[in-house]
Each structure stands twice: as C-alpha cells, then as structure tokens.
Design a protein around this motif. Structure first.
Motif, PDB file in Angstrom:
ATOM      1  N   ALA A 130       0.832  -1.205   0.000  1.00 23.30           N
ATOM      2  CA  ALA A 130       0.000   0.000   0.000  1.00 23.30           C
ATOM      3  C   ALA A 130       0.867   1.256   0.000  1.00 23.30           C
ATOM      4  O   ALA A 130       0.575   2.236  -0.710  1.00 23.30           O
ATOM      5  CB  ALA A 130      -0.930  -0.002   1.213  1.00 23.30           C
ATOM      6  N   ALA A 131       1.954   1.236   0.769  1.00 21.46           N
ATOM      7  CA  ALA A 131       2.859   2.386   0.811  1.00 21.46           C
ATOM      8  C   ALA A 131       3.538   2.586  -0.541  1.00 21.46           C
ATOM      9  O   ALA A 131       3.708   3.727  -1.002  1.00 21.46           O
ATOM     10  CB  ALA A 131       3.901   2.187   1.909  1.00 21.46           C
ATOM     11  N   ALA A 132       3.910   1.476  -1.207  1.00 22.99           N
ATOM     12  CA  ALA A 132       4.545   1.576  -2.521  1.00 22.99           C
ATOM     13  C   ALA A 132       3.562   2.155  -3.544  1.00 22.99           C
ATOM     14  O   ALA A 132       3.931   3.010  -4.370  1.00 22.99           O
ATOM     15  CB  ALA A 132       5.035   0.203  -2.975  1.00 22.99           C
ATOM     16  N   ALA A 133       2.307   1.706  -3.505  1.00 21.29           N
ATOM     17  CA  ALA A 133       1.306   2.230  -4.437  1.00 21.29           C
ATOM     18  C   ALA A 133       1.082   3.721  -4.211  1.00 21.29           C
ATOM     19  O   ALA A 133       0.999   4.505  -5.174  1.00 21.29           O
ATOM     20  CB  ALA A 133      -0.003   1.463  -4.265  1.00 21.29           C
ATOM     21  N   SER A 134       1.009   4.125  -2.953  1.00 11.54           N
ATOM     22  CA  SER A 134       0.809   5.546  -2.637  1.00 11.54           C
ATOM     23  C   SER A 134       1.991   6.383  -3.126  1.00 11.54           C
ATOM     24  O   SER A 134       1.808   7.476  -3.686  1.00 11.54           O
ATOM     25  CB  SER A 134       0.628   5.705  -1.122  1.00 11.54           C
TER      26      SER A 134
END
Length: 279
Positions: free
Chosen positions: A244-248
């Motif tokens: 999720a952090a990578a996508a954000s």
C-alpha cells in the motif's frame, strides 16, 4: 537401521514421496488411505504394499492438519506401530487435538518436512523430494527417546536435515517462509485472471517464478491456512502495508519509499539459505 517396517497413512505427494524414499533404503512400506485410487497409484509407483493391520516400527501420518489427531488416536488404539510421527505443515493444532483425544504423547513426534511441489497427489511424488531439505521436529516434554530416535532415522533415510523447534515457533516461522508467501503468490496470480492475451503473451520467467506455487491445490491450502490463520494474517498485514505504501508513493511520484522497499527486498532475499545444489 532400526526401521524395518513403516506405515504411511495418506498417499498424497508427501506421504508417497516418503514411502518411495524409504523403499529405496530397503524399508518394507505399508500404505493406507481413504482414497483407494491414491493407494493404487502409490502402489503402482513402487511405494509399498497395502496395509492389512500388521504392526510396524514407525507410522507416518500424512493427512491434513485437522485430521492428524483422530488418525493418531485410531492408530494407537490399534497398536499399529512402536512410534508415530506426522508431516502436517502446522503443529500447534494437531498437538492440541492429540492431547484432547488422550493420545499417547510418549510415542508421538510431531514433524513437518519443508518440501513440496505445486502439484499434489501420489503421481507427483518423487524419491528425492526431501533431499537436503529441513525437516522440522517438535518433540514435547513427554516425547520418548525411542520415538524421537525412530523419527530422526526417518528423516535421515529420506535425505533431509532434522531441525528441532517448538510447535508455536514452528507455526510462526512457516507463516513467514511458506504460508504467507503462498497467499501473496496467489494474489499476484489472481491479478492475471482478467489480463488480456497480449499481456500474457509477454509473460517472462520472472512472472512464472513469482506465481509458481499459486498452482497448489486450493482446498488443501484452505485447510493449511485455517490451522495457522493468525500468524499468517500478521505476516500478510506487513506485506500489505508495504504494498500500500509503494502504491501511494508511485501515485505521488516519490520513488524513495519504493526504492527502500526494493532494497529491503534484496536484503531479505539474501538471507534465504541456498537449497540443494545451490538452489
């Protein structure tokens, strides 16, 4: 060698592979399974003969985790073997079941070979499946010396390396190195279900490597995950947070966090011990 006769209860991939390994070492192997077809295939592969109730030195219980306790209780009631072990991929649940059912824990050694394939069933079995692989043993305070010795001999005859570990520690460990990775691989593979033909024609070896284990039997894996649900969920939470952090970060055009994840991935990959023949 003190294992002259063995009984394999459950002739799937793991049970049949163990039987083939023991047969190669000259052990007389008896086979039993509720699936008559599976027993027949295993027998035709040379894994052993059908069991007719004779006593053996060691019984190897190769059934899903939730069935281990009841199979152990039934076998002990019959006096099937001098010692018993299982190969289920979770340990706390089967041990608790064995205690609840009043099984003799002196003659029982909980075990789990860390080996397998994406294919299941006796036809997928291989003699060398366990060669050089770790085989977790989780003896308890009541475990007897003879049962442990016979189970260690089984591990050696199969070419594996015994690793003694507590049941709770085992379940936490396999959540990290086996169970959660299987779910993660399945998530990646599931994203391909609606992919167009052009995209899939461009698939390379990297995608095949990442998704190979996702081809495993879903019903079998459902049982495995049910037996180790909370430790697996904890690992998946951490993986999901990273993704999720990578996508954000990608949406924001900030690649520092993504680069950090990639670097941590390199570090984590580097900690995986080399398998047989350097794999």
């Amino acid at each position: 060698m003190t294992i002259e006769k063995a009984l394999v209860v459950g002739t799937g991939l793991i049970g049949t592979s163990a039987a083939l390994s023991l047969r190669e070492k000259g052990v007389t192997v008896h086979l039993t399974d509720i699936d008559e077809h599976a027993v027949r295939v295993a027998r035709e592969l040379g894994a052993g003969r059908e069991w007719t109730g004779e006593e053996v030195d060691l019984a190897v219980i190769a059934v899903p985790p939730h069935l281990v306790g009841e199979r152990l209780a039934a076998l002990q009631k019959q006096g099937a073997a001098r010692a018993y072990t299982d190969v289920a991929s979770v340990k706390a649940g089967p041990i608790a079941d064995a205690e609840r059912l009043g099984c003799d824990l002196i003659s029982y050694v909980p075990g789990h070979p860390l080996a397998g394939r994406e294919r299941s069933g006796p036809a997928a079995a291989r003699t060398g499946l366990f060669a050089g692989r770790p085989w977790a043993l989780c003896p308890g305070v009541e475990t007897g010396a003879e049962a442990l010795r016979l189970t260690c001999e089984l591990v050696s005859l199969c070419g594996a390396e015994a690793v003694t570990v507590g049941a709770a520690e085992h379940d936490s460990a396999v959540a990290l190195v086996s169970h959660a990775p299987h779910v993660a691989a399945s998530a990646v593979a599931a994203s391909l279900a609606n992919g167009d033909d052009v995209a899939l024609r461009l698939a390379g070896q990297g995608l095949r490597d990442v998704t190979r284990i996702a081809a495993g039997n879903p019903l079998l894996w459902r049982k495995i995950l049910a037996g180790n649900a909370l430790p697996v969920a904890a690992v998946l939470d951490r993986i999901a947070a990273d993704l999720a952090a990578a996508a954000s970060a990608l949406r924001a055009g900030d690649l520092d966090d993504v680069t950090d994840l990639l670097r941590r991935g390199v570090d984590g990959h580097g900690r995986i011990p080399a398998g047989p023949a350097g794999r």
